[in-house]
Design an enzyme around this catalytic site. Structure first.
Site, PDB file in Angstrom:
ATOM      1  N   HIS A   1      -4.001   6.295   2.709  1.00  0.00           N
ATOM      2  CA  HIS A   1      -4.647   5.095   1.869  1.00  0.00           C
ATOM      3  C   HIS A   1      -4.114   3.858   2.894  1.00  0.00           C
ATOM      4  O   HIS A   1      -5.112   2.957   3.240  1.00  0.00           O
ATOM      5  CB  HIS A   1      -4.209   4.989   0.670  1.00  0.00           C
TER       6      HIS A   1
ATOM      7  N   ASP B   1       0.922  -1.161  -0.174  1.00  0.00           N
ATOM      8  CA  ASP B   1       0.240   0.159  -0.015  1.00  0.00           C
ATOM      9  C   ASP B   1       0.935   1.231  -0.057  1.00  0.00           C
ATOM     10  O   ASP B   1       2.065   1.281  -0.365  1.00  0.00           O
ATOM     11  CB  ASP B   1      -0.877   0.011   0.951  1.00  0.00           C
TER      12      ASP B   1
ATOM     13  N   SER C   1     -11.139  -0.676  -2.150  1.00  0.00           N
ATOM     14  CA  SER C   1      -9.964  -0.619  -1.466  1.00  0.00           C
ATOM     15  C   SER C   1     -10.127  -0.914   0.172  1.00  0.00           C
ATOM     16  O   SER C   1      -9.422  -1.299   0.869  1.00  0.00           O
ATOM     17  CB  SER C   1      -9.003   0.835  -1.455  1.00  0.00           C
TER      18      SER C   1
END
Ligand SMILES: *[C@@H]1O[C@H](CO)[C@@H](O)[C@H](O)[C@H]1NC(C)=O
Ligand SMILES: *[C@@H]1O[C@H](CO)[C@@H](O)[C@H](O)[C@H]1NC(C)=O
Ligand SMILES: *[C@@H]1O[C@H](CO)[C@@H](O)[C@H](O)[C@H]1NC(C)=O
Ligand SMILES: *[C@@H]1O[C@H](CO)[C@@H](O)[C@H](O)[C@H]1NC(C)=O
Ligand SMILES: *[C@@H]1O[C@H](CO)[C@@H](O)[C@H](O)[C@H]1NC(C)=O
Ligand SMILES: *[C@@H]1O[C@H](CO)[C@@H](O)[C@H](O)[C@H]1NC(C)=O
Ligand SMILES: *[C@@H]1O[C@H](CO)[C@@H](O)[C@H](O)[C@H]1NC(C)=O
Length: 765
Positions: free
Chosen positions: A225, A154, A544
């Site tokens: 994220h 990630d 996600s």
């Protein structure tokens, strides 16, 4: 327009600066080169020196051609070779000119190559909604995922986030080989017993863009994220978490006692496959148990998809791999990661509404939906009904007013834009649209109300003597409101899988909409009144966000059932899922407001407590996946690229992968095209020893489904029994492109129901 073009949704989509996606011929580029280890001459001590020599020999030949060169080939070959991989793939990545690539293709042991590709992440009150509790079910049975290691590929991690505190965590498992790499604003003491690994990979990115400066060259998350996905999977308990007062409570991941290992390969400066493979390679070596990949590549062949190839190696090593389906819905056949050996996760919404209250001048109160992150209230303000809100000039002249817009022709997005652009005090949007998630985090005070409440407001404005006015209050959370949940979000990508339509994808639905999880304290979450706002928690949407839920759930299963294979864990997750919502209707699809087909929802919505004890599982080995590739007519070289083995013989090709779902790709939609397809499956009894299961099938419009035998009698635990499912049709002209039903095996004691979706579709193969 589909929701993912909305501004407030765009916030969730990481805009990477993807450079030179199309390379002009003649220019050097990054390539991933697959090699056959059986060709490695004995003189090399390891594969790394062989790969280095292969790249070096190319430079020799090109420098001989151009005798003017004075650069030492050996130093150049070191810079040309980006990574030599060990586990994830057999081969290396290198920065090569077209002629150098041609020379490599003639080197001994060369199998295949692909150009390095840019990748993007799939972003766009969850544990309570999932029924997880401290006193029973999957949490206590798995000790909250203790000692299971979840690796995430990630954007990095914000190690100071409270979600990564290690209070209550035991010592790091001795088998762990990972590391906490030092880098910009990141030192080794930032890892602990929760965040046990932090590594970063950007050699591919910098080889592609030699002049690029990496702002934070370390595992530190500059995007948010990765902090969000990793805390969703395995965040520790954080009391008093909320997003500006919305979704308040104790935040925790799906597996609050599992460990996090972050592999940063997605950078704000860009993201490339070569770095992602290096990250997977390292995660396999370090010893992760579960991998979570909230990213994907829209590639239509498995042997050209490096994620599919690298995850094959991971699964072969017993690692469970969770991937995101993508955010390209609601159109069909849009998903990525539709790979037979991973689980592919779709995104659903939750039974949580983010609320606002409007108090009209006559003291009548009206409730609506809002995620306005600014001031908690807007004091008494004059209000005006502005109908369609499509006249920007007129809106601009209103000034200090709450404008009331009515969405009568599906123009809500434009209305929100117009009102935000106008210098007004607030907005009330009357709409019948059920898919408003991407609009509700506004930059000015705004509340969205349904037509019934809209009538009350319009009625008040019409009748108000003098100036109509209202007070607006925000930050209300309504759990278990009266709307149906879960539903498949409109943005969640749909099957069939373009890369492998023979296997039904996606596999499963998990919460993906407005998921609350940790966020770097210095990355803005919102923009209000021309100012950025900051919060340690953020609500994000996308597959996600659903992917790490399943990674965390797999960690719970791995802890509770350590002997289960990745396929057995996937089977347990799928066959115990549920397909009805909180109003007892079939799970709906926000894309078309119809019941969701398995091409949107997969087997159903995750149900962690049930998955712990599924009764039967559909197991599969990497050999079974290879047999599927053989039956799909992949060439020997293509199969070798995936399996990393030159000894693969297609001795028993079979489309009958032992998968917990069924898809029949039809030749046509009329009885004239009628055919029958047989599916063979084997189930393993992981429930009680002696037990008997009976098959039942829900009616499937226009199709005849038969099961043989209809009863399976097990004498002992771990016994395997097989059955055949025959699907015939269509018997009448299909009114739609998809027909579906469910097969359930129910045990005589009524304890277990092992459910699989059956799909027949006319989508092209
Ligand atoms: C790591 O960084 C933190 C915060 O900057 C600092 O307090 C700590 O002393 C550093 N540790 C080491 C071993 O350098
Ligand atoms: C990188 O910088 C060098 C030196 O400043 C320059 O010659 C070259 O053109 C730059 N390359 C790219 C791809 O911008
Ligand atoms: C990032 O840090 C690594 C390790 O210190 C170093 O080798 C690499 O050159 C750095 N990369 C960039 C782009 O600064
Ligand atoms: C707003 O929409 C209505 C109905 O479509 C139309 O009649 C009107 O001209 C539009 N106004 C503006 C300013 O575009
Ligand atoms: C917006 O309105 C406020 C008061 O209503 C005024 O002070 C401000 O100058 C206006 N801004 C713009 C950009 O028109
Ligand atoms: C809102 O949607 C419902 C259900 O789709 C429909 O019955 C109703 O007529 C709609 N109302 C308005 C005002 O559009
Ligand atoms: C693979 O090739 C065989 C022989 O040509 C053919 O019969 C079969 O339909 C093909 N299978 C697929 C999945 O295309």
């Amino acid at each position: 327009m589909s929701s993912h073009t909305r501004p407030s949704f765009v916030k969730f989509l990481f805009i990477f600066f993807l450079s030179h996606v199309l390379s002009i011929s003649g220019e050097s580029d990054n390539y991933i080169i697959y090699m056959d280890m059986s060709f490695m001459p004995k003189i090399y001590v390891d594969h790394h020196s062989w790969y280095l020599a292969t790249v070096r020999s190319v430079l020799h030949s090109s420098s001989q051609a151009r005798t003017t060169t004075t650069i030492s080939p050996s130093s150049l070959s070191n810079s040309k070779l980006i990574y030599s991989y060990t586990h994830a793939i057999q081969g290396f990545s290198a920065h090569l000119s077209p002629s150098e690539l041609e020379t490599i293709k003639n080197s001994p042991g060369y199998v295949s190559s692909i150009r390095d590709l840019p990748v993007k992440p799939d972003t766009t009150h969850s544990s309570q909604f999932l029924g997880l509790a401290a006193d029973s079910g999957a949490w206590p049975a798995s000790n909250y995922g203790e000692d299971v290691i979840i690796g995430l590929i990630d954007t990095g991690v914000w190690p100071e986030s409270q979600s990564f505190h290690d209070d209550g965590m035991t010592g790091i498992p001795s088998r762990w080989k990972g590391e906490c790499e030092v880098g910009t604003q990141f030192n080794a003491s930032m890892c602990n017993k929760k965040l046990i690994g932090a590594r970063y990979f950007n050699k591919g990115l910098t080889a592609k863009n030699p002049n690029l400066t990496i702002s934070i060259n370390s595992t530190r998350d500059t995007e948010g994220h990765g902090t969000h996905t990793s805390s969703t999977a395995a965040g520790n308990y954080v009391e008093g978490a909320s997003f500006f007062g919305y979704a308040p409570g104790t935040a925790r991941g799906m597996a609050p006692r599992a460990r996090v290992a972050m592999y940063k390969a997605l950078w704000s400066e860009g993201a490339f496959m070569s770095d992602i493979i290096a990250a997977v390679d390292r995660a396999i070596l370090d010893g992760v148990d579960v991998l979570s990949l909230s990213l994907g590549l829209d590639v239509t062949a498995l042997h050209l998809d490096p994620i599919a190839i690298a995850t094959f190696a991971a699964v072969e090593k017993g690692i469970f791999v969770s991937t995101s389906a993508g955010n390209e819905g609601p159109s069909d056949a849009t998903l990525h990661n539709g790979t037979p050996w991973v689980i592919t996760v779709a995104a659903g919404d939750m039974d949580r509404d983010y609320g606002g209250v409007i108090t009209l001048g006559d003291q009548v109160q009206v409730k609506g939906t809002s995620l306005f992150p600014g001031n908690p209230s807007l004091s008494k303000t004059p209000m005006v009904f502005t109908d369609l809100c499509n006249d920007s000039m007129a809106l601009n002249r209103l000034g200090n007013k709450i404008v009331v817009c009515e969405d009568t022709s599906n123009i809500l997005g434009d209305q929100v834009d117009n009102v935000q652009a106008a210098n007004v005090s607030g907005g009330i949007f009357i709409t019948n649209n059920s898919d408003i998630e991407s609009f509700i985090e506004t930059q000015l005070p705004a509340i969205f109300v349904d037509p019934k409440n809209g009538e009350i407001i319009k009625d008040y404005i019409r009748k108000a003597s003098g100036q109509p006015e209202a007070v607006m209050e925000f930050r209300q959370t309504i759990i278990g409101g009266n709307r149906p949940a879960p539903r498949v979000t409109s943005y969640s990508s749909r099957g069939p899988s373009p890369s492998c339509p023979a296997i039904l994808k996606p596999d499963i639905l998990a919460p993906g909409s407005l998921v609350l999880a940790a966020w770097p304290e210095n990355s803005p979450t919102s923009f209000v009144g021309s100012k950025f706002l900051y919060s340690n928690f953020n609500l994000l949407s996308g597959t996600s966000m659903s992917c790490p839920h399943v990674a965390g759930m797999a960690a719970l299963l791995r802890a509770a059932q350590p002997e289960w294979s990745p396929a057995a864990i996937r089977s347990a997750i799928m066959t115990t899922s549920y397909s009805t919502d909180n109003t007892n209707s079939p799970i709906g699809d926000l894309g078309d407001n119809q019941p969701a087909t398995p091409l949107a929802v997969g087997a159903g919505h995750i149900n962690p407590n049930k998955a712990l004890d599924p009764g039967l599982v559909y197991d599969a080995t990497t050999e079974d996946y290879t047999n599927l590739l053989c039956a799909l007519n992949y060439t020997a070289k293509q199969i070798q690229t995936i399996t990393r083995s030159s000894s693969t013989k297609c001795s028993s090709p079979s489309l009958d992968l032992n998968y917990p779902s069924f898809i029949f790709l039809l030749e046509g939609n009329t009885p004239a095209a009628q055919t029958a397809r047989e599916f063979h499956r084997t189930v393993t009894n992981v429930g009680v020893g002696m037990s008997s299961y009976t098959a039942s099938v829900t009616p499937m419009k226009g199709f005849k489904v038969s099961i043989e035998p209809e009863k399976l009698v097990f004498k002992e635990r771990y016994e395997k029994l097989s059955y055949k499912l025959t699907l015939e049709g269509p018997t009448t002209k299909m009114s739609d492109t998809v027909a579906w039903g469910y097969l359930s095996w129910t045990d005589s004691a009524g304890k277990y129901q092992v459910r699989s979706p059956i799909v027949a579709t006319t989508f092209p193969k």
